[in-house]
Structure formats: structure tokens, C-alpha cells
Design an enzyme around this catalytic site. Structure first.
Site, PDB file in Angstrom:
ATOM      1  N   GLU A 112      97.702  83.134 -35.895  1.00 49.44           N
ATOM      2  CA  GLU A 112      98.506  81.946 -35.589  1.00 49.44           C
ATOM      3  C   GLU A 112      99.341  81.573 -36.808  1.00 49.44           C
ATOM      4  O   GLU A 112      99.127  82.086 -37.912  1.00 49.44           O
ATOM      5  CB  GLU A 112      97.602  80.787 -35.161  1.00 49.44           C
ATOM      6  CG  GLU A 112      96.911  81.078 -33.850  1.00 49.44           C
ATOM      7  CD  GLU A 112      96.290  79.852 -33.211  1.00 49.44           C
ATOM      8  OE1 GLU A 112      96.426  78.744 -33.760  1.00 49.44           O
ATOM      9  OE2 GLU A 112      95.671  80.010 -32.163  1.00 49.44           O
ATOM     10  N   HIS A 223     103.643  69.341 -31.930  1.00 47.10           N
ATOM     11  CA  HIS A 223     103.551  70.768 -31.611  1.00 47.10           C
ATOM     12  C   HIS A 223     104.937  71.246 -31.213  1.00 47.10           C
ATOM     13  O   HIS A 223     105.625  70.592 -30.431  1.00 47.10           O
ATOM     14  CB  HIS A 223     102.556  71.027 -30.470  1.00 47.10           C
ATOM     15  CG  HIS A 223     102.140  72.463 -30.425  1.00 47.10           C
ATOM     16  ND1 HIS A 223     102.974  73.461 -29.985  1.00 47.10           N
ATOM     17  CD2 HIS A 223     100.996  73.074 -30.810  1.00 47.10           C
ATOM     18  CE1 HIS A 223     102.348  74.628 -30.098  1.00 47.10           C
ATOM     19  NE2 HIS A 223     101.141  74.417 -30.588  1.00 47.10           N
ATOM     20  N   ARG A 267     103.976  74.515 -38.577  1.00 48.76           N
ATOM     21  CA  ARG A 267     104.387  73.828 -37.349  1.00 48.76           C
ATOM     22  C   ARG A 267     105.512  72.831 -37.550  1.00 48.76           C
ATOM     23  O   ARG A 267     106.401  72.718 -36.714  1.00 48.76           O
ATOM     24  CB  ARG A 267     103.197  73.064 -36.777  1.00 48.76           C
ATOM     25  CG  ARG A 267     102.293  73.970 -36.067  1.00 48.76           C
ATOM     26  CD  ARG A 267     101.277  73.226 -35.280  1.00 48.76           C
ATOM     27  NE  ARG A 267     100.492  74.245 -34.612  1.00 48.76           N
ATOM     28  CZ  ARG A 267      99.331  74.027 -34.049  1.00 48.76           C
ATOM     29  NH1 ARG A 267      98.808  72.823 -34.050  1.00 48.76           N
ATOM     30  NH2 ARG A 267      98.691  75.003 -33.472  1.00 48.76           N
ATOM     31  N   HIS A 328     101.033  65.861 -31.101  1.00 45.96           N
ATOM     32  CA  HIS A 328      99.915  66.776 -30.860  1.00 45.96           C
ATOM     33  C   HIS A 328      98.651  66.416 -31.624  1.00 45.96           C
ATOM     34  O   HIS A 328      97.579  66.365 -31.043  1.00 45.96           O
ATOM     35  CB  HIS A 328     100.385  68.183 -31.246  1.00 45.96           C
ATOM     36  CG  HIS A 328      99.419  69.267 -30.935  1.00 45.96           C
ATOM     37  ND1 HIS A 328      98.946  69.487 -29.650  1.00 45.96           N
ATOM     38  CD2 HIS A 328      98.830  70.208 -31.718  1.00 45.96           C
ATOM     39  CE1 HIS A 328      98.125  70.516 -29.663  1.00 45.96           C
ATOM     40  NE2 HIS A 328      98.024  70.962 -30.902  1.00 45.96           N
ATOM     41  N   ARG A 363      98.294  70.228 -40.602  1.00 48.66           N
ATOM     42  CA  ARG A 363      97.089  70.986 -40.260  1.00 48.66           C
ATOM     43  C   ARG A 363      97.404  72.461 -40.049  1.00 48.66           C
ATOM     44  O   ARG A 363      98.370  72.795 -39.363  1.00 48.66           O
ATOM     45  CB  ARG A 363      96.496  70.405 -38.981  1.00 48.66           C
ATOM     46  CG  ARG A 363      95.333  71.179 -38.422  1.00 48.66           C
ATOM     47  CD  ARG A 363      94.907  70.581 -37.103  1.00 48.66           C
ATOM     48  NE  ARG A 363      95.917  70.769 -36.087  1.00 48.66           N
ATOM     49  CZ  ARG A 363      95.707  71.383 -34.927  1.00 48.66           C
ATOM     50  NH1 ARG A 363      94.526  71.883 -34.647  1.00 48.66           N
ATOM     51  NH2 ARG A 363      96.668  71.488 -34.039  1.00 48.66           N
TER      52      ARG A 363
HETATM   53  C1  LIG Z   1      96.611  70.880 -25.748  1.00 48.21           C
HETATM   54  C2  LIG Z   1      95.845  70.979 -27.028  1.00 48.21           C
HETATM   55  C3  LIG Z   1      95.580  72.206 -27.598  1.00 48.21           C
HETATM   56  C4  LIG Z   1      94.871  72.311 -28.789  1.00 48.21           C
HETATM   57  N1  LIG Z   1      94.563  73.533 -29.287  1.00 48.21           N
HETATM   58  C5  LIG Z   1      93.761  73.626 -30.379  1.00 48.21           C
HETATM   59  C6  LIG Z   1      93.298  74.890 -30.841  1.00 48.21           C
HETATM   60  O1  LIG Z   1      93.590  75.922 -30.261  1.00 48.21           O
HETATM   61  N2  LIG Z   1      92.504  74.907 -31.943  1.00 48.21           N
HETATM   62  C7  LIG Z   1      92.138  73.781 -32.622  1.00 48.21           C
HETATM   63  O2  LIG Z   1      91.403  73.861 -33.610  1.00 48.21           O
HETATM   64  N3  LIG Z   1      92.564  72.569 -32.179  1.00 48.21           N
HETATM   65  C8  LIG Z   1      93.340  72.465 -31.084  1.00 48.21           C
HETATM   66  N4  LIG Z   1      93.744  71.239 -30.641  1.00 48.21           N
HETATM   67  C9  LIG Z   1      93.240  70.051 -31.335  1.00 48.21           C
HETATM   68  C10 LIG Z   1      91.766  69.870 -30.999  1.00 48.21           C
HETATM   69  O3  LIG Z   1      91.572  70.144 -29.637  1.00 48.21           O
HETATM   70  C11 LIG Z   1      91.289  68.466 -31.297  1.00 48.21           C
HETATM   71  O4  LIG Z   1      91.708  68.056 -32.554  1.00 48.21           O
HETATM   72  C12 LIG Z   1      89.773  68.409 -31.260  1.00 48.21           C
HETATM   73  O5  LIG Z   1      89.309  68.969 -30.065  1.00 48.21           O
HETATM   74  C13 LIG Z   1      89.312  66.983 -31.394  1.00 48.21           C
HETATM   75  O6  LIG Z   1      87.940  66.959 -31.152  1.00 48.21           O
HETATM   76  P1  LIG Z   1      87.174  65.589 -31.318  1.00 48.21           P
HETATM   77  O7  LIG Z   1      85.745  65.873 -30.956  1.00 48.21           O
HETATM   78  O8  LIG Z   1      87.450  64.995 -32.615  1.00 48.21           O
HETATM   79  O9  LIG Z   1      87.837  64.598 -30.245  1.00 48.21           O
HETATM   80  P2  LIG Z   1      88.142  64.804 -28.671  1.00 48.21           P
HETATM   81  O10 LIG Z   1      87.842  66.169 -28.231  1.00 48.21           O
HETATM   82  O11 LIG Z   1      89.492  64.277 -28.400  1.00 48.21           O
HETATM   83  O12 LIG Z   1      87.078  63.813 -28.027  1.00 48.21           O
HETATM   84  C14 LIG Z   1      87.209  62.410 -28.157  1.00 48.21           C
HETATM   85  C15 LIG Z   1      86.196  61.754 -27.253  1.00 48.21           C
HETATM   86  O13 LIG Z   1      86.085  60.370 -27.541  1.00 48.21           O
HETATM   87  C16 LIG Z   1      86.075  59.607 -26.339  1.00 48.21           C
HETATM   88  N5  LIG Z   1      86.535  58.254 -26.672  1.00 48.21           N
HETATM   89  C17 LIG Z   1      87.710  57.896 -27.242  1.00 48.21           C
HETATM   90  N6  LIG Z   1      87.748  56.554 -27.418  1.00 48.21           N
HETATM   91  C18 LIG Z   1      86.572  56.060 -26.953  1.00 48.21           C
HETATM   92  C19 LIG Z   1      86.015  54.750 -26.847  1.00 48.21           C
HETATM   93  N7  LIG Z   1      86.683  53.636 -27.260  1.00 48.21           N
HETATM   94  N8  LIG Z   1      84.788  54.608 -26.315  1.00 48.21           N
HETATM   95  C20 LIG Z   1      84.092  55.703 -25.866  1.00 48.21           C
HETATM   96  N9  LIG Z   1      84.582  56.967 -25.931  1.00 48.21           N
HETATM   97  C21 LIG Z   1      85.793  57.134 -26.472  1.00 48.21           C
HETATM   98  C22 LIG Z   1      87.016  60.408 -25.447  1.00 48.21           C
HETATM   99  O14 LIG Z   1      86.861  60.057 -24.097  1.00 48.21           O
HETATM  100  C23 LIG Z   1      86.559  61.828 -25.770  1.00 48.21           C
HETATM  101  O15 LIG Z   1      85.388  62.145 -25.063  1.00 48.21           O
HETATM  102  C24 LIG Z   1      94.434  71.135 -29.446  1.00 48.21           C
HETATM  103  C25 LIG Z   1      94.711  69.891 -28.879  1.00 48.21           C
HETATM  104  C26 LIG Z   1      95.399  69.804 -27.675  1.00 48.21           C
HETATM  105  C27 LIG Z   1      95.657  68.462 -27.084  1.00 48.21           C
END
Ligand SMILES: Cc1cc2nc3c(=O)[nH]c(=O)nc-3n(C[C@H](O)[C@H](O)[C@H](O)COP(=O)(O)OP(=O)(O)OC[C@H]3O[C@@H](n4cnc5c(N)ncnc54)[C@H](O)[C@@H]3O)c2cc1C
Length: 501
Positions: A112, A223, A267, A328, A363
Site C-alpha cells: 500500500e 482518503h 495519501r 476518512h 497515518r
Molecule cells: C472504509 C474504511 C476502510 C478502512 N480501511 C482500513 C484498512 O484497510 N486498514 C486499517 O488499518 N484501517 C482502515 N480503516 C480505518 C480503521 O478501520 C479504523 O481506524 C479502525 O477500525 C478503528 O477501530 P476502533 O476500534 O478504534 O473504532 P471503530 O471500529 O470505529 O469502533 C467504534 C465503536 O464505538 C462505538 N461508539 C461510538 N460512540 C459511542 C458512544 N457514545 N457510546 C457507545 N458506543 C459508541 C461505535 O458504535 C463502534 O462500535 C478504514 C476505515 C474505513 C471507514
């Protein structure tokens, strides 16, 4: 104090990993998530998870790539810690049941943007996040953790100087020895985003109101390639890694003139080049030309994206498809150390909501799933260690946000999103940022009565923090591009935001 009861907010990779780690240590774990358990940014991650597992790779090379992408603001110690634990995180995900793709008996490694070699593990081609989330959710179901869906956390509760529980939107109070915020990103600050609807920045606003420090929130990654038809579904960078190129309306490969790495430049460089090309082409979307990959490879390597593109009536194996940048990923967030500890005792932040210093001003692709998986576990291991005194991250005088005056105008989400896109987007300048800060500071949201209105008031506070930090950074660096200050200062400095509490 020994931690026995813990609350984890969010069910993406970071929250799920933390919950499983806490259960494996016998703690009483309550997991709260505001929608269903499978709603998260994690679920949409396509490209994969970066880790130095290949025979020609090394942690040092991964660290150097991370630091280069971070444009002078990544923390070497944190990068060494997180990249250094990449193999372990992958082994733990494999043990949890994630089936990464394999070629000739070896884990398949994708290339990537801004990675010096292929090191991105993927699952089901382009459905890595879903594969990780499904495996971890299945484990969680068998772990004995208490899970509450549709439980939106509206406030962090303090006992003295410590965070000691949460209040839910319905008024329920839950107490704990520690709270782990794993609430993900802020894409919904913008009208065009690759993020799902849950990405409203709640964790940043909750942390601010609890007295925690935020840093570097002006660094929003856009993105480069979201499909410009039918919403802003992401077309992974991995597609360019496999050989797809970008063309202007006249068919010219414009990235060749912009950066030595052409389509695989960082990016921010690619996103701004696309925006410039779109301006030159009178607003027409840029074209992603993946025709050289052929129908079979596109369908096999990228089954999810292939289906999505075809569902919009496009055949990308035969003709280039229109793409545009979209909000993104937030590089900054709630300041933590390399164990997820915020500046407020009892409060941890892990995953996209946090600012560990790994991502700096930009990032490196696929480092965020890695960070979530590593920090989710490390936070639990650090629960009973002494709380550090203040923040490791060196920053100037913090910007102080105050609650808006009671006679402010009532806003809606649409207005906030439009201000952010117009003035705090891919390209910024002092006049636009000043008008954004002035206007956002005059707004209030209606009192929260349901999920949407609760999210709106969090979103507005986060918008104010992002706009204020962007106005104060009078230079261009990483994802923060000031048209009126295109130079990068010799010394990188972190921005900081707090709330008057
Ligand atoms: C389309 C897309 C493609 C991506 N591709 C990649 C990739 O290939 N590789 C990579 O490393 N990263 C990628 N990313 C980024 C990566 O997916 C995210 O940064 C990462 O998954 C975030 O994980 P997290 O556990 O921090 O939060 P999230 O996975 O966003 O989870 C957040 C959680 O918190 C909950 N929540 C939020 N607010 C509250 C509240 N007030 N009360 C209760 N619950 C709440 C939500 O409902 C959710 O369950 C991508 C992102 C997107 C959108």
C-alpha cells in the site's frame, strides 16, 4: 487499587481486543456500544493490517515508513512499540480465528501507499475489517463479558480526580474501576466520508468534557479514492498497490508529475492532487483506471469492492471509474501514552479515538487496525500500573474551549458538516478557518433526546476543536494543508485542546 470492574465503550477492533484481554484476566467486563455490536469503522476496513511479518521485512523498516508518513510528528518510541508488537498482534488475531489470506502456504502480503515493501495482511481479499470483527465478536460472545447494544454513553462520570463510570443516554449510571474509550473516528464531521454513521466523534467530546487533553485533531486524513457515484464507498489503496492508476479527464496519468511514488505517494499528496485535477477539469471527478488488472484479478483480489462498483452499474475491468477524496481517518485524538492512559486517571482511550503519537500528521495505510489491536491489549495490561503524571507528548499552550453562550443559534448537523467541508477540509486558509471557528463557536445543538441529537451535540464540540486547532497551525504538514502557509516549519510541534471544566 486492583482493577476488577471495567467498562469498555465501543465494539471495533480496539474495544473488542480490550474486552477479550480483560476477560482473559478474569475481570468483570461491561461492553457498551451505541448501535448493534457489528457497527464500527473496523467492519469496513478493506486493505488490511500492517505488520512486519514477511521474510524481507523488518520492524525497523515498518517504523521508518511510519515516521516518514507522519511528517515529523510521529513518536519514534511509540512507533517502535506498536510496530514491534505487529507480529504478536497478528498471531493473536490468527488465534482468535481470523483467517488471513494465504498464498502458497504463506500469509499474503499486499503493498500500500508509502510502505517500502509489501506488509499488509488481508482477509477475504478486501474484507479484512469484517473478518477481524466477526472473529472477535464470536470470541466475545463466549467470553462471559456483559454486552449492551444500543447503549450510547452520554457522559463520563468522575469520582474526585478519577473517571469512575458512565451515564447512558437513557439515564442509566454504570460504575467501574476504569473506563476504556474505544469509540472510533469522526468522519461524520464531513458530508463526504468513507465512515459509517456511528463515526460521530463521541469519545473525543466525552473526554474533553471529562477534562482530558486532545492533540493534533487538525490532522484529518481524506482518503483519495472514494467512488464518486452513489455515496462515498471506499476504493482501497490496495487497488493502486496492485497497479491501478489515476487519470484526469484527458486520460493523462497526472500523479507522474506530482510525486516520485506516483499513485502510491502518501495519501495527503494523492488526495490534494486529485482535488487539484478535479478543479482543472471543471469539477469532474478523477478517474481510477484499474483495467490493467483484468476482470478475474479484480473479482478475486477485491471481491467486496468489485461487487460494490458493479452494483453502481460500472464495469471497472473495462473502463476507468470516477473517484473523489472523502473524510476518512483522524490522526489526532485523546492524548494517551503507549499504554492507552489519558491525562485523566481511570480513563483509557484506544484505537482511532486516541492520539498515541503513532500516526503523527499522516497515518501510514493499514496502521490503524494494528494500533487498535496492540493498544486494546496493552491498556488492559497497564490497568494496575501507576498513573503517569501528565502527558508524554510535548505541546504548546492548549487551546481552551468554553461552553457556548445560552443565546447561541441552534444548529443542525448539516450546517456543521458544510462549514467543515468548505473551510476545514482538504485545503484550508486563515480567512476560511477564522470564519469557521467564529460560526461554530456561536452554535448550539438542541438538547439531546435521542441517539441522533446526542451525536449532534458531540459532533459540534469536536468540530470546534478541529477547526480551532487547524486555525492555530499556521504551516502545512501531513494532512493539514494551508494554502496561505504552504511551508512546513523546521520543528514539528503538537497542538493541544482542552475544555474549561
Ligand atoms: C472504509 C474504511 C476502510 C478502512 N480501511 C482500513 C484498512 O484497510 N486498514 C486499517 O488499518 N484501517 C482502515 N480503516 C480505518 C480503521 O478501520 C479504523 O481506524 C479502525 O477500525 C478503528 O477501530 P476502533 O476500534 O478504534 O473504532 P471503530 O471500529 O470505529 O469502533 C467504534 C465503536 O464505538 C462505538 N461508539 C461510538 N460512540 C459511542 C458512544 N457514545 N457510546 C457507545 N458506543 C459508541 C461505535 O458504535 C463502534 O462500535 C478504514 C476505515 C474505513 C471507514
Amino acid at each position: 487499587m486492583t482493577t476488577e470492574r471495567i467498562i469498555i465503550v465501543g465494539t471495533g477492533v480496539a474495544g473488542l481486543t480490550a474486552a477479550l484481554a480483560a476477560r482473559s484476566r478474569g475481570m468483570a467486563v461491561t461492553v457498551l456500544t451505541k448501535a448493534t455490536i457489528d457497527q464500527s469503522n473496523t467492519r469496513y476496513a478493506q486493505g488490511g493490517i500492517a505488520a512486519a511479518t514477511g521474510p524481507d521485512d523488518s520492524v525497523e523498516a515498518h517504523v521508518e515508513d511510519t515516521l516518514r508518513a507522519g511528517a515529523g510528528l510521529s513518536d519514534r518510541f511509540v512507533a517502535e512499540t506498536i510496530c514491534g508488537e505487529g507480529s504478536r498482534a497478528v498471531a493473536e488475531l490468527l488465534a482468535a480465528g481470523v483467517r488471513f489470506d494465504v498464498v502458497e502456504g504463506q500469509l499474503a502480503l499486499g503493498l500500500e501507499g508509502a510502505h517500502s515493501r509489501p506488509r499488509v495482511l488481508h482477509a477475504n481479499g478486501d474484507a479484512t475489517g469484517a473478518a477481524i470483527a466477526e472473529a472477535l465478536i464470536e470470541r466475545l460472545a463466549a467470553s462471559g463479558a456483559v454486552v449492551h447494544e444500543h447503549a450510547l454513553v452520554a457522559e463520563l462520570l468522575r469520582s474526585g480526580s478519577r473517571v469512575a463510570g458512565v451515564r447512558l443516554l437513557d439515564g442509566t449510571i454504570l460504575e467501574a474501576d476504569a473506563v476504556v474509550l474505544a469509540t472510533g473516528g469522526v468522519g461524520q464531521l464531513y458530508p463526504y466520508t468513507t465512515n459509517p454513521t456511528v463515526a460521530t466523534g463521541d469519545g473525543l467530546a466525552l473526554a474533553l468534557r471529562a477534562g482530558a487533553l486532545l492533540a493534533d485533531v487538525e490532522f484529518m486524513q481524506f482518503h483519495p479514492t472514494s467512488l464518486a457515484i452513489g455515496g462515498n464507498a471506499l476504493i482501497s489503496e490496495a487497488v493502486r498497490g496492485e497497479g491501478a492508476v489515476l487519470r484526469g479527464a484527458d486520460g493523462r496519468r497526472f500523479m507522474l508529475d506530482v510525486h516520485p511514488d506516483a499513485e502510491l505517494a502518501p495519501r495527503d499528496v494523492v488526495a490534494r492532487a486529485i482535488a487539484a485535477q478535479m478543479r482543472a477539469d471543471g469539477g469532474a471527478a478523477a478517474l481510477l483506471d484499474a483495467t490493467s488488472l483484468g476482470r478475474e484479478q479484480l473479482a478475486q483480489r477485491f471481491p467486496g469492492i468489485d461487487a460494490m462498483v458493479r452494483s453502481r452499474g460500472l464495469d471497472w475491468s473495462r473502463e476507468p471509474v470516477p473517484v473523489t477524496p472523502a473524510a476518512h481517518y483522524l490522526m489526532g485524538g485523546v492524548v494517551t501514552d503507549d499504554d492507552g492512559r489519558t491525562t485523566v486517571p481511570g480513563l483509557f482511550a484506544v484505537g482511532e479515538v486516541a492520539c498515541t503519537g503513532l500516526h503523527g500528521a499522516n497515518r501510514l495505510a493499514s496502521n490503524s487496525l494494528l494500533e487498535g489491536a496492540v493498544l486494546g491489549r496493552r491498556a488492559i495490561e497497564a490497568l494496575d500500573l501507576p498513573w503517569p503524571d501528565g502527558s508524554r507528548l510535548e505541546h504548546g499552550e492548549p487551546i481552551v474551549l468554553t461552553e457556548p453562550a445560552a443565546d447561541s443559534s441552534v444548529a443542525g448537523r448539516h450546517e456543521v458538516q458544510q462549514i467543515m467541508w468548505r473551510h476545514v477540509g482538504l485545503e484550508r486558509d486563515g480567512a476560511g478557518l477564522t470564519s469557521a471557528v467564529t460560526r461554530l463557536d456561536q452554535l448550539i445543538m438542541p438538547p439531546p433526546t435521542d441517539v441522533k441529537s446526542a451525536e449532534d451535540s458531540q459532533l459540534l464540540l469536536v468540530a470546534r476543536a478541529v477547526a480551532a486547532a487547524a486555525l492555530h497551525r499556521i504551516e502545512s504538514r501531513g494532512a493539514h494543508w494551508r494554502v496561505d502557509a504552504p511551508e512546513t516549519e523546521p520543528l514539528g510541534r503538537h497542538s493541544a485542546v482542552v475544555m474549561e471544566v
